[in-house]
Enzyme design. Structure first.
Site, PDB file in Angstrom:
ATOM      1  N   ALA A  40       0.846  -1.193   0.000  1.00  0.00           N
ATOM      2  CA  ALA A  40       0.000   0.000   0.000  1.00  0.00           C
ATOM      3  C   ALA A  40       0.881   1.243   0.000  1.00  0.00           C
ATOM      4  O   ALA A  40       2.019   1.205   0.461  1.00  0.00           O
ATOM      5  CB  ALA A  40      -0.883  -0.007   1.240  1.00  0.00           C
ATOM      6  N   GLU A  72      -0.315  -9.242  -0.634  1.00  0.00           N
ATOM      7  CA  GLU A  72      -1.742  -9.557  -0.487  1.00  0.00           C
ATOM      8  C   GLU A  72      -2.443  -9.571  -1.846  1.00  0.00           C
ATOM      9  O   GLU A  72      -3.321 -10.394  -2.098  1.00  0.00           O
ATOM     10  CB  GLU A  72      -2.386  -8.539   0.462  1.00  0.00           C
ATOM     11  N   GLY A  94       0.693  -5.029   1.105  1.00  0.00           N
ATOM     12  CA  GLY A  94      -0.411  -5.090   0.156  1.00  0.00           C
ATOM     13  C   GLY A  94       0.007  -5.683  -1.183  1.00  0.00           C
ATOM     14  O   GLY A  94      -0.826  -6.255  -1.900  1.00  0.00           O
TER      15      GLY A  94
HETATM   16  N1  CAA Z   1       4.473   3.550   0.247  1.00  0.00           N
HETATM   17  C1  CAA Z   1       4.917   4.751  -0.141  1.00  0.00           C
HETATM   18  N2  CAA Z   1       6.214   5.014  -0.425  1.00  0.00           N
HETATM   19  C2  CAA Z   1       7.077   3.991  -0.334  1.00  0.00           C
HETATM   20  C3  CAA Z   1       6.682   2.706   0.053  1.00  0.00           C
HETATM   21  C4  CAA Z   1       5.301   2.496   0.335  1.00  0.00           C
HETATM   22  N3  CAA Z   1       4.838   1.305   0.693  1.00  0.00           N
HETATM   23  N4  CAA Z   1       7.769   1.907   0.065  1.00  0.00           N
HETATM   24  C5  CAA Z   1       8.807   2.665  -0.311  1.00  0.00           C
HETATM   25  N5  CAA Z   1       8.396   3.926  -0.556  1.00  0.00           N
HETATM   26  C6  CAA Z   1       9.207   5.045  -1.025  1.00  0.00           C
HETATM   27  C7  CAA Z   1      10.252   5.463  -0.019  1.00  0.00           C
HETATM   28  O1  CAA Z   1       9.729   6.377   0.897  1.00  0.00           O
HETATM   29  C8  CAA Z   1      11.317   6.057  -0.903  1.00  0.00           C
HETATM   30  O2  CAA Z   1      10.873   7.346  -1.258  1.00  0.00           O
HETATM   31  P1  CAA Z   1      11.939   8.528  -1.501  1.00  0.00           P
HETATM   32  O3  CAA Z   1      12.830   8.055  -2.591  1.00  0.00           O
HETATM   33  O4  CAA Z   1      11.096   9.695  -1.837  1.00  0.00           O
HETATM   34  O5  CAA Z   1      12.667   8.687  -0.183  1.00  0.00           O
HETATM   35  C9  CAA Z   1      11.233   5.205  -2.172  1.00  0.00           C
HETATM   36  O6  CAA Z   1       9.958   4.583  -2.150  1.00  0.00           O
HETATM   37  C10 CAA Z   1      12.296   4.130  -2.254  1.00  0.00           C
HETATM   38  O7  CAA Z   1      12.292   3.399  -1.028  1.00  0.00           O
HETATM   39  P2  CAA Z   1      13.642   3.010  -0.280  1.00  0.00           P
HETATM   40  O8  CAA Z   1      14.568   4.164  -0.267  1.00  0.00           O
HETATM   41  O9  CAA Z   1      13.234   2.424   1.012  1.00  0.00           O
HETATM   42  O10 CAA Z   1      14.238   1.905  -1.261  1.00  0.00           O
HETATM   43  P3  CAA Z   1      14.959   0.544  -0.914  1.00  0.00           P
HETATM   44  O11 CAA Z   1      15.273  -0.086  -2.211  1.00  0.00           O
HETATM   45  O12 CAA Z   1      16.035   0.768   0.064  1.00  0.00           O
HETATM   46  O13 CAA Z   1      13.852  -0.350  -0.164  1.00  0.00           O
HETATM   47  C11 CAA Z   1      11.706  -1.398   0.134  1.00  0.00           C
HETATM   48  C12 CAA Z   1      12.717  -0.780  -0.856  1.00  0.00           C
HETATM   49  C13 CAA Z   1      12.299  -2.679   0.747  1.00  0.00           C
HETATM   50  C14 CAA Z   1      10.469  -1.714  -0.629  1.00  0.00           C
HETATM   51  C15 CAA Z   1      11.434  -0.387   1.285  1.00  0.00           C
HETATM   52  O14 CAA Z   1      11.105   0.861   0.715  1.00  0.00           O
HETATM   53  C16 CAA Z   1      10.301  -0.779   2.188  1.00  0.00           C
HETATM   54  O15 CAA Z   1      10.494  -1.554   3.103  1.00  0.00           O
HETATM   55  N6  CAA Z   1       9.100  -0.201   1.945  1.00  0.00           N
HETATM   56  C17 CAA Z   1       7.972  -0.368   2.825  1.00  0.00           C
HETATM   57  C18 CAA Z   1       7.313  -1.684   2.619  1.00  0.00           C
HETATM   58  C19 CAA Z   1       6.107  -1.796   3.507  1.00  0.00           C
HETATM   59  O16 CAA Z   1       6.145  -1.508   4.691  1.00  0.00           O
HETATM   60  N7  CAA Z   1       5.015  -2.260   2.897  1.00  0.00           N
HETATM   61  C20 CAA Z   1       3.784  -2.426   3.605  1.00  0.00           C
HETATM   62  C21 CAA Z   1       2.968  -1.209   3.380  1.00  0.00           C
HETATM   63  S1  CAA Z   1       1.558  -1.220   4.367  1.00  0.00           S
HETATM   64  C22 CAA Z   1       0.476  -2.205   3.575  1.00  0.00           C
HETATM   65  O17 CAA Z   1       0.713  -2.703   2.517  1.00  0.00           O
HETATM   66  C23 CAA Z   1      -0.808  -2.308   4.359  1.00  0.00           C
HETATM   67  C24 CAA Z   1      -1.767  -3.265   3.882  1.00  0.00           C
HETATM   68  O18 CAA Z   1      -1.804  -4.396   4.295  1.00  0.00           O
HETATM   69  C25 CAA Z   1      -2.832  -2.808   2.972  1.00  0.00           C
END
Ligand code: CAA
Length: 685
Positions: free
Chosen positions: A64, A106, A103
């Site tokens: 998400a 999911e 998500g």
């Molecule tokens: N939503 C919005 N922005 C996100 C994002 C997300 N889920 N995941 C990453 N981003 C953004 C980061 O903020 C970053 O933005 P900036 O470049 O502007 O700073 C950009 O994407 C790149 O991210 P990283 O710098 O973290 O890149 P990375 O390659 O080091 O890591 C990653 C990639 C492993 C995907 C890491 O970004 C991460 O762990 N993201 C979060 C994943 C997460 O928590 N997902 C669950 C979301 S909640 C959900 O899905 C709820 C549900 O059940 C419905």
């Protein structure tokens, strides 16, 4: 031209819908809408038998869009999209590569089958954001891999590699040629007329084993609401029909997403990513390539830094001045690798093989980055940088691991101050994630960019800070130590102060931490500055140096050398110190202790912001969460201040300054101004 979010092509009778929302295909409104329309078009196209969903770029989807949390939902929401995929009359197969999280996973679980690339990693990291998987993850994962494994996956937030996902049943296949394999599987499903849905499965596994694992999780220490909700939702997967379980999961999700804990954890997520962004750095700044490192000093810090490089596969030369010091350093590194018991011997050998020990500083000549980690003495550091200026190859990054000395004075010893900066690691440096990158007045953007890139490569969380005594973390720690000393003098005992800190959420209290770090270190730092501290000095004068000699603010037993035990001798020392200063001791409440530990530190943080030593309040939060054990679910000191209300903190500080006559407690001008304007630090960044 408006952004497309998805593009569709065809592989024979299979529609391949490509998610295209860089950098991580976060499932924001545009992408959800794009997938829903592309799916509908494929369903209506008589020439299409089946559908493949695949991600463009570096991953399938990171889940998400976290920036949408707390805002009004725009249709279709993720749950609607997932239902639409599951209900598709044509088979939909997810082709997963890279990180497939939250998500994103999911979404894949609502498909009729999943094919993973060999590099794919699957996870439900929602717990790290203080929420639970809210789009069916807690209901579908247990049906595929069993409740106990699902519990571990969901409550740890850890990622599962592709092969393990195949073995446990989360994906159907692991394939080299991802889209081809997914298209073949999709066609085969279409031909068979089979539309397998995870919702129709029952949860395999033994209920008792799950209950025991769940009880172990919820029965120890502080249990955060998200962890409890994950357990409850998985129980629902076992006990309730699918749709009821799904509705229950969503209820829990809604409660968690609006909780203070989750807001704080989401704040830390974005704060971490912003902390290494340098406001004035041109976008085209290139980090210099780094394929080798040198570390000067094989003591505790130098050893830990060396391990961090070896762990990341970067060859590192470890430089000392005597055989004995070098041997001691290497022995400690080896012992550290062996201690965890988790690293296989072959891997330990490989990492040790990346370390080249030497007594010859000239060997630093081969390194792309040199990190000095010797004693905190300016003269020694200056001498080393003078030598490095002569020895190091042109363009090499020259870093000092000083924790409070003036980086500009050190860089002035070289004719290349643009290549010099501070890289302040935290002990134990092979474990702690925080890296303060100290920008000197002459440090170039390329040098900064290189330190940031190297920091990330060796698994650290880099935060850019400016030059001042103690930089950000230790300067604020100084304010907390001063408060701790005063609390001891006025009536609190070490275990009472530590209990207040742990009740707030710290894993360890400040005095137990001081004992762990070694009280002689603090003593030397105070002496260097000509600072006196009645209690702290009396403790070290009594030969109590902390865990290292079994006595500090606590005593330590042979049976458990790390377990602090309150010591009447210490109480005596403290009471005597109060008497000498004519301070009448009193009972101090836990609430007061917490205020007195936190608020002066927040005030110091405000001064740090005002002076431009930290770029943003959220950078300070990252420093305290990753370097000093501030609980992430409280978001860091500046976020916490905003939650408490700056007026409350400003008034408290003003009152304390008046009562104690301690001018350092006068509210910082920026804190006073924001409080008057009814604003928080976040609004000022
Ligand atoms: N939503 C919005 N922005 C996100 C994002 C997300 N889920 N995941 C990453 N981003 C953004 C980061 O903020 C970053 O933005 P900036 O470049 O502007 O700073 C950009 O994407 C790149 O991210 P990283 O710098 O973290 O890149 P990375 O390659 O080091 O890591 C990653 C990639 C492993 C995907 C890491 O970004 C991460 O762990 N993201 C979060 C994943 C997460 O928590 N997902 C669950 C979301 S909640 C959900 O899905 C709820 C549900 O059940 C419905």
């Amino acid at each position: 031209m408006s952004k497309a979010y998805v593009n569709t092509d065809r592989k024979g009778a299979v529609a391949v819908i490509r998610l295209d929302n860089p950098p991580v295909n976060a499932l924001g409104h545009g992408l959800r809408l794009g997938i829903a329309s592309a799916l509908k078009a494929a369903e209506e196209d008589a020439g299409v038998k089946a559908v493949v969903l695949v991600g463009n770029g570096r991953c399938f989807s990171a889940g998400a869009d976290i920036t949408e949390f707390g805002k009004p939902l725009q249709s279709p929401n993720l749950a609607d999209l997932i239902m639409a995929i599951e209900a598709s009359p044509k088979p939909v197969v997810a082709a997963i590569h890279g990180t497939t999280l939250g998500g994103g996973l999911e979404l894949a679980l609502s498909c009729h089958a999943r094919v993973a690339a060999k590099d794919a990693k699957l996870g439900l990291p929602e717990i790290k954001l203080g929420i639970l998987p809210g789009a069916g993850g807690t209901q579908r994962v247990p049906r595929l891999i069993g409740a106990e494994k699902a519990l571990k996956m969901i409550t740890s937030g850890d990622m599962m590699p592709a092969e393990e996902a195949k073995a446990s049943g989360l994906v159907n296949e692991v394939a080299g040629d991802l889209v081809d394999a997914a298209a073949k599987l999709a066609e085969a499903l279409a031909d068979s007329g089979d539309l397998p849905r995870v919702r129709d499965m029952s949860v395999p596994g033994d209920r008792d084993t799950f209950d025991k694992a769940a009880a172990a999780l919820t029965g120890r220490g502080r249990v955060l609401p998200a962890a409890k909700a994950c357990v409850d939702a998985i129980k629902a997967a076992i006990e309730m029909p699918f749709d009821k379980g799904l509705a229950y999961e969503y209820e829990l999700f809604k409660q968690l997403v609006s909780s203070d804990e989750s807001k704080a954890q989401r704040h830390v997520f974005f704060a971490e990513r912003n902390a290494a962004k340098v406001a004035d750095m041109p976008a085209d700044t290139q980090a210099k390539p780094v394929s080798s490192a040198a570390v000067i000093g094989a003591g505790t810090m130098g050893g830990g830094i060396t391990m961090s490089f070896a762990n990341a596969g970067i060859p590192v030369t470890l430089i000392e001045t005597t055989d004995a010091a070098l041997k001691r350093g290497l022995d400690t590194i080896l012992a550290n690798y062996k201690r965890s018991g988790r690293t296989p011997q072959a891997e330990i050998d490989r990492r040790m093989g990346l370390i080249t020990p030497t007594l010859d500083i000239e060997k630093a000549a081969g390194a792309d980055i040199v990190i000095e980690a010797v004693f905190e003495e300016m003269e020694i550091k200056k001498e080393i940088f003078g030598k490095l200026d002569r020895i190091a190859k042109p363009g090499a990054v020259l870093a000092t691991n000083t924790s409070y000395l003036d980086v500009n004075a050190i860089s002035a010893m070289t004719k290349r101050p643009a290549d010099v900066l501070g890289m302040h690691f935290f002990s134990p440096a092979n474990v702690m994630k925080l890296l303060e990158i100290v920008r000197g007045k002459a440090t170039s953007h390329a040098t900064l960019a290189t330190a940031i890139a190297v920091g990330r490569k060796i698994g650290k969380v880099p935060v850019i800070v400016g030059v001042c005594d103690g930089f950000v973390g230790n300067r604020m720690l100084g304010a907390r130590l001063k408060a701790t000393e005063q609390l001891l003098l006025e009536g609190a005992l070490p275990h009472e102060i530590d209990a207040a800190a742990t009740s707030f959420g710290f894993a360890m209290g400040p005095l137990a931490v001081s004992d762990l770090a070694g009280l002689d270190i603090g003593m030397r730092a105070r002496r260097a500055r000509g600072v006196r501290a009645a209690v702290a000095d009396a403790i070290t004068d009594a030969g109590r140096y902390g865990q290292k000699n079994g006595k500090g603010y606590y005593r330590y037993d042979e049976a458990d050398k790390r377990k602090p035990i309150p010591d009447p001798d210490v109480e005596k020392i403290i009471v005597e110190a109060s008497e000498k200063l004519g301070i009448k001791r009193r009972q101090i409440s836990q609430e007061e202790i917490i205020q007195r530990l936190n608020y002066p530190m927040i005030n110091e943080g405000a001064k740090i912001l005002e002076e431009g030593i930290a770029q943003r309040p959220s950078d300070i939060d990252v420093i305290w969460v990753y370097g000093y054990g501030w609980p992430a679910w409280r978001g860091g000191p500046m976020h916490h201040a905003d939650q408490m209300g700056l007026k409350t903190i400003r008034d408290w500080l003003a009152e304390q300054a008046r009562k104690s006559g301690d001018a350092s407690l006068n509210p910082a001008p920026v804190l006073d101004r924001l409080a008057r304007e009814g604003r928080g630090f976040a609004s000022a960044s």
